[in-house]
Each structure stands twice: as C-alpha cells, then as structure tokens.
Design an enzyme around this catalytic site. Structure first.
Site, PDB file in Angstrom:
ATOM      1  CE  LYS A  49      -3.860  -2.333   2.249  1.00 18.39           C
ATOM      2  NZ  LYS A  49      -4.570  -2.705   3.464  1.00 18.39           N
ATOM      3  CD  GLN A  93      -3.737  -4.426   6.497  1.00 19.10           C
ATOM      4  OE1 GLN A  93      -3.797  -3.377   5.861  1.00 19.10           O
ATOM      5  NE2 GLN A  93      -4.155  -5.581   6.018  1.00 19.10           N
ATOM      6  CG  ASP A 116     -10.392  -0.173   4.959  1.00 19.26           C
ATOM      7  OD1 ASP A 116     -10.100  -0.646   3.855  1.00 19.26           O
ATOM      8  OD2 ASP A 116      -9.642  -0.226   5.954  1.00 19.26           O
TER       9      ASP A 116
HETATM   10  N1  GUN Z   1      -7.138  -6.829   5.981  1.00 18.01           N
HETATM   11  C1  GUN Z   1      -7.445  -7.564   4.881  1.00 18.01           C
HETATM   12  N2  GUN Z   1      -8.112  -6.813   3.975  1.00 18.01           N
HETATM   13  C2  GUN Z   1      -8.235  -5.574   4.507  1.00 18.01           C
HETATM   14  C3  GUN Z   1      -8.827  -4.355   4.041  1.00 18.01           C
HETATM   15  O1  GUN Z   1      -9.394  -4.256   2.945  1.00 18.01           O
HETATM   16  N3  GUN Z   1      -8.740  -3.299   4.900  1.00 18.01           N
HETATM   17  C4  GUN Z   1      -8.147  -3.386   6.112  1.00 18.01           C
HETATM   18  N4  GUN Z   1      -8.123  -2.291   6.882  1.00 18.01           N
HETATM   19  N5  GUN Z   1      -7.588  -4.498   6.569  1.00 18.01           N
HETATM   20  C5  GUN Z   1      -7.636  -5.584   5.770  1.00 18.01           C
END
Ligand code: GUN
Length: 282
Positions: A49, A93, A116
C-alpha cells in the site's frame, strides 16, 4: 474461450490516470496506515500500500505498534489523526490482536477519513441505499474489474462465498445496487454445490482452496478473492484455477486479479476523501 480478468493491467491504467490527476493538485493527498503487531501477511499488504501510494504521489505514513499496544493508545492515536488537517484518509490494517476491540477501533475513525468504508456511518449509508463517503476497497475493486470487461450484472445470479465485513457483506449490497440477484453462502451453508451451480457470477472470499470445476455451471464468471500460501509455499486462491478456467467464461487469477484492484481502490478512495475534505484543486 476463457478470458482472464487481468487486475494488474487495469491497475496500471487506473493508477497512471490517478497520478496525472494528483499532479494537478496543489497539495498531496495523505494516507495514514496503522499496523499492529507482526502478522507477515499484514506487513506485506501494508508495504505494498505504501509503495503504491508513493509511486503516484500520495503521502503515506505507516504507524507501527507492537502487538502489546493497548486499546486506549490506539484510540488516542486515531483521535489525533482525525483532528490532523494533513491526514485525509485513515486505514487500520486488520486483523487486530485479540485484546483490542476491532469495533471500538473502527468506530473511532471519522467517517470522512474512513478510507475502507468500514465505520457504522459508511456501512449504514451503504446498506440503506445511500452513498457512503467511499465504498469498501475489495468489493469496489471487483466491480471495477467486471466493468472493465463490460460484464453486465443486472438480473444475474451472483453467488458470494464468504460473509465477512471486508468483502462478502458490502459486496452483497453493491451487487444489489447493480440489480443482481445475490446469494451469500458461508461455512454453515448446506449443499454448497447446489447453490454455486446456479451462479452466473461466483465470487469466493474464503481463504481456502474450495471451489472446484464440478461445483460450477459451464460459462460462469469466476472471481477469486482468496489469497494464501499452500503447504509448498506457493500463492494460491480459493479456486482450482487450472480446471475451472477450462469451463469459465471469465476468471480472475491469483495473484494478479482482485489483489491489485483492492490496492487500486484504496488509492482511488484516498483521493476521493482528499477531494471531499480539501476541494483545493488548482
Ligand atoms: N485486511 C485484509 N483486507 C483488509 C482491508 O481491505 N482493509 C483493512 N483495513 N484491513 C484488511
């Protein structure tokens, strides 16, 4: 003929356009990522990311905490990021360690910075049929990928395997918004094959290799969201790609399908939140 749903190719196209758009801003959009503990998969996701953000001109600040961090410390940090005018988007995360309430942490994020789309405000907006500030990244990426190949969803039977808040549930609503007929299956579903065989579009988001050729209708569209390492250390998805690709009309590979689209959506969402909060375009 089976067509591969190529997430890498679409990622390059979208990110190149997004980079050009960001170059026209008088300020860089900014994403804060909170990573707790040392889950290897989470570390890789967060690294990717950050790398992608930097490549296209988004500031990204990764805040690392040991797994022993207290819930209060995390909540305090989110409160600080909510008030920080230089932060447009916040991502925590997942998963979090067990002693920390995921719900409390997510609830703390300001809906306007919730990149998100997981806060109750944005989730509630989504499920009431209104527009959230942003849509959750993985479902958004899946729809971008299907749209790129002009796959019409109206009236189709979409079967989603997996009911997580990250993929299954928001995708359910986003498919309904496209006028699809949607079924969600999960670990307690009886006779899974009987249902998956009726799918025009099958989306699997389980994290286990469960989808076999005999469970599907020839010509169906297959979207594989699962990603994990098998016993030999190879990256695998939920779908038996080798055999299913012989009968599917479209199929997303792992890696190179949905994964790149999730990160792409995160970048798009960061820029959308930046535009909402700043409106400081040149
Ligand atoms: N862990 C796995 N997929 C995601 C996601 O799309 N967002 C977040 N914050 N954590 C994750």
């Amino acid at each position: 003929m089976t067509t591969i749903l190529d997430g890498k190719k679409l990622r390059e196209k979208i990110l190149s356009d997004l980079k050009t758009k960001i170059e026209g801003f008088n300020k860089k959009p900014s994403l804060a990522v909170i990573l707790v503990g040392n889950n290897p998969a989470s570390q890789i996701y967060v690294y990717n990311k950050k790398k992608t953000a930097e490549k296209i001109g988004i500031n990204s600040n990764v805040i690392n905490y040991p797994a022993t961090v207290t819930e209060d410390e995390l909540l305090e940090k989110i409160h600080e990021l909510n008030r920080d005018e230089n932060v447009d988007a916040i991502l925590v995360q997942l998963p979090l360690p067990e002693h920390i309430s995921k719900e409390k942490v997510i609830n703390m994020i300001s809906p306007q910075k919730d990149v998100d789309g997981f806060t109750p405000y944005n989730f509630g907006k989504l499920f009431s049929g209104e527009k959230p500030f942003v849509y959750p990244c993985t479902p958004k990426g899946i729809l971008l990928l299907l749209d790129e190949y002009n796959i019409e969803l109206e009236g189709k039977h979409v079967v989603i395997v997996g009911r997580s808040n990250i993929v299954g549930k928001p995708l359910f609503q986003m498919m309904l918004n496209r006028n699809a007929t949607v079924t969600i299956c999960h670990s307690h579903t009886k006779n899974l094959s009987d249902i998956t065989k009726t799918a025009d579009v099958l989306v699997s988001a389980v994290g286990e290799n469960i989808i076999e050729e005999k469970m599907l209708k020839p010509g169906c569209i297959v979207v594989d969201v699962g990603i994990f390492k098998d016993a030999a250390g190879r990256t695998r998805g939920d779908v038996d790609f080798e055999n299913v690709s012989k009968i599917a009309s479209y199929i997303s590979p792992v890696p190179g399908g949905v994964g790149p689209m999730t990160i792409t959506s995160l970048m798009l969402n960061t820029v959308e939140l930046f535009e909402i909060s700043n409106k400081r375009l040149k």
